[in-house]
Motif scaffolding. Structure first.
Motif, PDB file in Angstrom:
ATOM      1  N   UNK A  65       0.703  -1.274   0.040  1.00  0.00           N
ATOM      2  CA  UNK A  65      -0.087  -0.084  -0.007  1.00  0.00           C
ATOM      3  C   UNK A  65       0.953   1.097   0.117  1.00  0.00           C
ATOM      4  N   UNK A  66       0.578   2.208  -0.969  1.00  0.00           N
ATOM      5  CA  UNK A  66       1.367   3.353  -0.997  1.00  0.00           C
ATOM      6  C   UNK A  66       0.673   4.550  -0.334  1.00  0.00           C
ATOM      7  N   UNK A  67       1.666   5.160   0.359  1.00  0.00           N
ATOM      8  CA  UNK A  67       1.354   6.533   1.072  1.00  0.00           C
ATOM      9  C   UNK A  67       1.974   7.650   0.643  1.00  0.00           C
ATOM     10  N   UNK A  68       1.499   8.594  -0.040  1.00  0.00           N
ATOM     11  CA  UNK A  68       1.980   9.903  -0.579  1.00  0.00           C
ATOM     12  C   UNK A  68       2.247  10.745   0.482  1.00  0.00           C
ATOM     13  N   UNK A  69       3.581  11.360   0.591  1.00  0.00           N
ATOM     14  CA  UNK A  69       4.439  11.949   1.748  1.00  0.00           C
ATOM     15  C   UNK A  69       4.459  13.479   1.127  1.00  0.00           C
ATOM     16  N   UNK A  70       4.586  13.826  -0.089  1.00  0.00           N
ATOM     17  CA  UNK A  70       4.844  15.044  -0.536  1.00  0.00           C
ATOM     18  C   UNK A  70       4.856  15.091  -2.125  1.00  0.00           C
ATOM     19  N   UNK A  71       4.574  16.341  -2.668  1.00  0.00           N
ATOM     20  CA  UNK A  71       4.498  16.771  -3.873  1.00  0.00           C
ATOM     21  C   UNK A  71       5.513  17.595  -4.234  1.00  0.00           C
ATOM     22  N   UNK A  72       6.336  17.509  -5.157  1.00  0.00           N
ATOM     23  CA  UNK A  72       7.293  18.389  -5.604  1.00  0.00           C
ATOM     24  C   UNK A  72       7.167  19.022  -6.900  1.00  0.00           C
ATOM     25  N   UNK A  73       6.981  20.394  -7.007  1.00  0.00           N
ATOM     26  CA  UNK A  73       6.939  21.196  -8.224  1.00  0.00           C
ATOM     27  C   UNK A  73       7.963  22.362  -8.137  1.00  0.00           C
ATOM     28  N   UNK A 172      -4.480   9.950  -0.769  1.00  0.00           N
ATOM     29  CA  UNK A 172      -3.402   9.540  -0.087  1.00  0.00           C
ATOM     30  C   UNK A 172      -2.418  10.257   0.866  1.00  0.00           C
ATOM     31  N   UNK A 173      -2.238  11.617  -0.148  1.00  0.00           N
ATOM     32  CA  UNK A 173      -1.731  12.652   0.511  1.00  0.00           C
ATOM     33  C   UNK A 173      -2.374  13.278   1.858  1.00  0.00           C
ATOM     34  N   UNK A 174      -3.574  13.157   1.853  1.00  0.00           N
ATOM     35  CA  UNK A 174      -4.159  13.899   2.894  1.00  0.00           C
ATOM     36  C   UNK A 174      -4.484  12.977   4.010  1.00  0.00           C
ATOM     37  N   UNK A 175      -4.148  11.697   3.647  1.00  0.00           N
ATOM     38  CA  UNK A 175      -4.323  10.446   4.752  1.00  0.00           C
ATOM     39  C   UNK A 175      -5.956  10.223   4.757  1.00  0.00           C
TER      40      UNK A 175
END
Length: 191
Positions: A65-73, A172-175
């Motif tokens: 299961x994947x959990x997004x931690x951060x987005x880079x822009x 996923x980022x928001x949990x």
């Protein structure tokens, strides 16, 4: 789009000579959508500057299961920072969600500049301090704020992402689950 020299110089004033030495360490690279900048278990050796595109940082548990931690822009640096510093295997995977243009350098080469270019070392310290503050703020958000408030903060931090990436990555980022995100969005659009 903010370029590497402009961004790095904005962290702390940097001499033209140091900035030139620093920028010469970087070479351009393209990541196609789905490509990885770094994976789990890999020992990080490189750091990148994201010129354009979107990269997600995530981890995967034992059940895949994947959990997004951060987005880079743009503008930002990417890489397995903990692995770069400690020499231990990376745990946070970084994957391109769109085609990305990056500038890549060997981290050891950047560290070698510190002796002769203290202004580069100062910029690196400022960048590390910014990363620390971001990480702490994110941890507080996840623990203390409800999903609706976290979504509001996400929208302010990444106003263009909702149209560019799948909703399940945002959830996923928001949990939360995609269904919960859908409910929050529906409730907010009714305001």
């Amino acid at each position: 789009m903010i370029d590497l020299k402009t961004f790095f110089n904005s962290l702390s004033p940097t001499s033209t000579e140091s900035l030139e030495k620093f920028s010469l360490l970087f070479t351009p690279k393209i990541l196609k959508k789905g490509d990885y900048f770094i994976t789990d278990g890999q020992i990080a050796k490189e750091i990148g500057f994201l010129e354009s595109g979107i990269i997600r940082a995530f981890y995967r548990n034992n059940e895949a299961i994947e959990y997004n931690k951060h987005f880079f822009i743009n503008p930002c640096f990417i890489g397995g920072y903990a692995s770069l510093i400690t020499g231990t295997p990376n745990q946070i995977i970084q994957q391109a969600l769109t085609e990305c243009k990056i500038q890549v350098a060997k981290f050891a080469d950047i560290q070698n500049l510190y002796e002769t270019s203290p202004d580069i070392e100062r910029c690196a310290r400022v960048l590390a301090e910014q990363f620390f503050v971001q990480k702490e703020q994110r941890e507080i958000e996840i623990v203390l704020l409800d999903a609706d408030k976290r979504y509001e903060i996400f929208q302010k931090a990444f106003p263009q992402l909702e149209q560019e990436i799948p909703q399940y990555h945002i959830a996923s980022y928001l949990g939360i689950t995609p269904t919960q995100l859908s409910r929050i969005r529906k409730k907010r659009s009714g305001k």
